[in-house]
Motif scaffolding. Structure first.
Motif, mmCIF file in Angstrom:
data_model
loop_
_atom_site.group_PDB
_atom_site.id
_atom_site.type_symbol
_atom_site.label_atom_id
_atom_site.label_comp_id
_atom_site.label_asym_id
_atom_site.label_seq_id
_atom_site.Cartn_x
_atom_site.Cartn_y
_atom_site.Cartn_z
ATOM 1 N N LEU A 1 50.443 67.683 13.365
ATOM 2 C CA LEU A 1 49.997 66.088 13.851
ATOM 3 C C LEU A 1 49.441 66.433 15.476
ATOM 4 O O LEU A 1 48.595 65.800 15.937
ATOM 5 N N VAL A 2 49.419 67.704 15.836
ATOM 6 C CA VAL A 2 48.777 68.139 17.258
ATOM 7 C C VAL A 2 47.601 68.815 17.060
ATOM 8 O O VAL A 2 46.677 67.965 17.519
ATOM 9 N N ILE A 3 46.936 68.916 15.613
ATOM 10 C CA ILE A 3 45.767 68.965 15.386
ATOM 11 C C ILE A 3 45.163 67.642 15.584
ATOM 12 O O ILE A 3 43.494 68.075 16.058
ATOM 13 N N TYR A 4 46.054 66.516 14.551
ATOM 14 C CA TYR A 4 45.772 64.987 14.580
ATOM 15 C C TYR A 4 45.201 64.793 16.020
ATOM 16 O O TYR A 4 44.126 64.064 16.428
ATOM 17 N N TYR A 5 46.121 64.521 17.177
ATOM 18 C CA TYR A 5 46.559 63.905 17.957
ATOM 19 C C TYR A 5 45.904 64.697 18.948
ATOM 20 O O TYR A 5 45.501 64.275 20.192
ATOM 21 N N SER B 1 46.882 67.250 21.485
ATOM 22 C CA SER B 1 47.982 67.387 22.078
ATOM 23 C C SER B 1 49.381 67.047 21.823
ATOM 24 O O SER B 1 49.641 65.956 21.082
ATOM 25 N N PHE B 2 50.284 67.936 22.490
ATOM 26 C CA PHE B 2 51.748 66.937 22.239
ATOM 27 C C PHE B 2 52.017 66.273 22.450
ATOM 28 O O PHE B 2 52.302 65.412 22.514
ATOM 29 N N THR B 3 52.015 66.220 24.131
ATOM 30 C CA THR B 3 51.635 64.467 24.654
ATOM 31 C C THR B 3 51.527 63.658 23.925
ATOM 32 O O THR B 3 51.831 62.452 23.977
ATOM 33 N N ASN B 4 49.898 63.345 23.080
ATOM 34 C CA ASN B 4 49.581 62.290 22.960
ATOM 35 C C ASN B 4 50.051 62.538 21.463
ATOM 36 O O ASN B 4 50.441 61.234 20.924
ATOM 37 N N VAL B 5 50.516 63.133 21.057
ATOM 38 C CA VAL B 5 51.503 62.678 20.155
ATOM 39 C C VAL B 5 52.992 62.115 19.852
ATOM 40 O O VAL B 5 53.234 61.188 19.531
ATOM 41 N N LEU B 6 53.304 62.425 20.877
ATOM 42 C CA LEU B 6 55.085 61.750 21.772
ATOM 43 C C LEU B 6 54.176 59.947 22.367
ATOM 44 O O LEU B 6 54.888 59.361 21.595
ATOM 45 N N LYS B 7 53.232 60.179 22.567
ATOM 46 C CA LYS B 7 52.466 58.739 22.996
ATOM 47 C C LYS B 7 52.341 57.674 21.491
ATOM 48 O O LYS B 7 52.573 56.993 21.747
ATOM 49 N N ASN B 8 52.023 58.349 20.738
ATOM 50 C CA ASN B 8 51.315 57.581 19.657
ATOM 51 C C ASN B 8 52.596 57.172 18.441
ATOM 52 O O ASN B 8 52.629 56.435 17.640
ATOM 53 N N SER B 9 53.586 58.360 18.339
ATOM 54 C CA SER B 9 54.481 57.852 17.852
ATOM 55 C C SER B 9 54.915 56.752 17.771
ATOM 56 O O SER B 9 55.857 56.277 17.366
ATOM 57 N N THR B 10 55.466 56.219 19.454
ATOM 58 C CA THR B 10 56.175 55.111 19.657
ATOM 59 C C THR B 10 55.522 54.067 19.010
ATOM 60 O O THR B 10 55.767 52.920 19.344
ATOM 61 N N LYS B 11 54.105 53.998 19.173
ATOM 62 C CA LYS B 11 53.037 53.297 18.031
ATOM 63 C C LYS B 11 53.221 53.273 16.485
ATOM 64 O O LYS B 11 52.506 52.116 15.741
ATOM 65 N N TRP B 12 54.114 54.037 15.645
ATOM 66 C CA TRP B 12 54.006 54.351 14.398
ATOM 67 C C TRP B 12 54.247 53.119 13.856
ATOM 68 O O TRP B 12 55.297 52.656 14.077
ATOM 69 N N LYS B 13 54.362 52.380 12.605
ATOM 70 C CA LYS B 13 54.741 51.877 12.157
ATOM 71 C C LYS B 13 54.852 52.675 10.355
ATOM 72 O O LYS B 13 54.239 53.732 10.293
ATOM 73 N N PRO B 14 55.605 52.081 9.663
ATOM 74 C CA PRO B 14 55.585 52.108 7.993
ATOM 75 C C PRO B 14 54.087 52.570 7.051
ATOM 76 O O PRO B 14 53.023 51.386 7.962
ATOM 77 N N LYS B 15 53.758 53.364 7.168
ATOM 78 C CA LYS B 15 52.974 53.870 6.200
ATOM 79 C C LYS B 15 51.783 54.534 7.250
ATOM 80 O O LYS B 15 50.429 54.182 6.800
ATOM 81 N N THR B 16 51.857 54.280 8.328
ATOM 82 C CA THR B 16 50.900 54.723 9.320
ATOM 83 C C THR B 16 49.751 56.215 8.506
ATOM 84 O O THR B 16 50.868 57.202 8.196
ATOM 85 N N LEU B 17 48.936 56.161 8.486
ATOM 86 C CA LEU B 17 47.898 57.521 8.045
ATOM 87 C C LEU B 17 47.121 57.860 8.512
ATOM 88 O O LEU B 17 46.651 58.079 9.500
ATOM 89 N N ILE B 18 48.019 59.391 8.566
ATOM 90 C CA ILE B 18 47.499 60.373 9.455
ATOM 91 C C ILE B 18 46.600 61.474 8.118
ATOM 92 O O ILE B 18 46.506 61.768 7.962
ATOM 93 N N ASP B 19 44.734 60.792 8.915
ATOM 94 C CA ASP B 19 44.175 61.806 7.749
ATOM 95 C C ASP B 19 43.200 62.513 8.923
ATOM 96 O O ASP B 19 41.487 62.083 9.401
ATOM 97 N N LEU B 20 42.990 63.578 8.034
ATOM 98 C CA LEU B 20 41.675 64.598 9.112
ATOM 99 C C LEU B 20 41.359 64.574 8.826
ATOM 100 O O LEU B 20 39.652 65.034 9.779
ATOM 101 N N VAL B 21 40.665 64.780 7.551
ATOM 102 C CA VAL B 21 39.490 65.056 6.617
ATOM 103 C C VAL B 21 39.141 64.858 5.857
ATOM 104 O O VAL B 21 37.161 64.183 5.861
ATOM 105 N N HIS B 22 39.439 63.156 6.125
ATOM 106 C CA HIS B 22 38.866 62.019 5.600
ATOM 107 C C HIS B 22 38.373 62.200 4.221
ATOM 108 O O HIS B 22 37.185 62.150 4.080
ATOM 109 N N LYS B 23 38.996 62.944 3.051
ATOM 110 C CA LYS B 23 38.522 63.416 1.721
ATOM 111 C C LYS B 23 38.410 62.487 0.727
ATOM 112 O O LYS B 23 37.786 62.092 -0.074
ATOM 113 N N LEU B 24 39.608 61.467 0.985
ATOM 114 C CA LEU B 24 40.030 60.591 -0.088
ATOM 115 C C LEU B 24 39.221 58.775 0.514
ATOM 116 O O LEU B 24 39.501 58.924 1.705
ATOM 117 N N LYS B 25 39.145 58.024 -1.111
ATOM 118 C CA LYS B 25 38.348 56.653 -0.122
ATOM 119 C C LYS B 25 39.690 56.161 0.770
ATOM 120 O O LYS B 25 40.177 54.960 1.279
#
Length: 206
Positions: free
Chosen positions: A173-177, A179-203
């Motif tokens: 999560l920290v690598i994706y966003y 920073s720590f504060t960016n994780v907290l800010k973005n977590s308020t916008k999460w919905k079910p099935k929010t996708l965290i995909d760092l390397v985009h290996k799968l279609k």
């Protein structure tokens, strides 16, 4: 004292953990069928002050043991008993606890895989996780902040009775966003099935 100083291991702690880890690794090297390495947050330098658990992976050669995947826990247990007073912990693949100089040493048998597709158990992926997280050394303290935040709010730990975030999930999560504060800010916008995909290996990761 700033917040990071409150949660980051001291030089004395680092020295002690390094010494204890080295001693245990040295003892485990007597077991010829494995290659022991330090794992977990200590290997990635993302651990918190006061940590008294050290993860060690006992790597079994993939070619020799892939067809005995269901036997490597028993093989390791038989050897560990000759060195330590050891307790077996049941999991998707049994692993072991050893009390040593005030630390809980968690010894996990894994197959040594070169690519994720070879893994026969989720724990086989752990060294690949270590290599990935170590590519982002500037984020170590942000990772510590998120770990401490999750612990303070009973959100840390992937065990079913906690339903929280594993250490690796926190790191991702920290690598994706970034920073720590960016994780907290973005977590308020999460919905079910929010996708965290760092390397985009799968279609279609979902």
């Amino acid at each position: 004292m700033d917040l990071i100083s409150n949660i980051k291991p001291t030089k004395e702690e680092e020295k002690t953990v390094k010494e204890v880890s080295s001693e245990v690794i040295s003892k485990l090297k007597k077991i010829k069928i494995i290659k022991p390495i330090v794992g977990g947050s200590i290997s990635k330098d993302t651990w918190l002050k006061g940590t008294n658990e050290i993860d060690i992976f006992a790597k079994f050669n993939y070619k020799k043991f892939k067809d005995k995947n269901d036997k490597i826990s028993d093989l390791l247990y038989n050897e560990l008993k000759k060195i330590f007073n050891v307790a077996k912990v049941h999991g998707s693949r049994d692993y072991f606890h050893v009390n040593y100089k005030g630390f809980t040493i968690e010894i996990v048998p894994i197959l040594e895989v070169k690519k994720p597709q070879e893994a026969l158990n989720v724990t086989d992926l752990s060294p690949l996780h270590i290599n990935f997280v170590k590519k982002f050394p500037k984020l170590k303290d942000d990772i510590r902040l998120l770990k401490a935040f999750c612990k303070a709010n009973n959100l840390y730990g992937a065990e079913s009775y906690i339903s929280g975030f594993s250490g690796y999930a926190v790191e991702v999560l920290v690598i994706y966003y970034k920073s720590f504060t960016n994780v907290l800010k973005n977590s308020t916008k999460w919905k079910p099935k929010t996708l965290i995909d760092l390397v985009h290996k799968l279609k279609n990761p979902l």
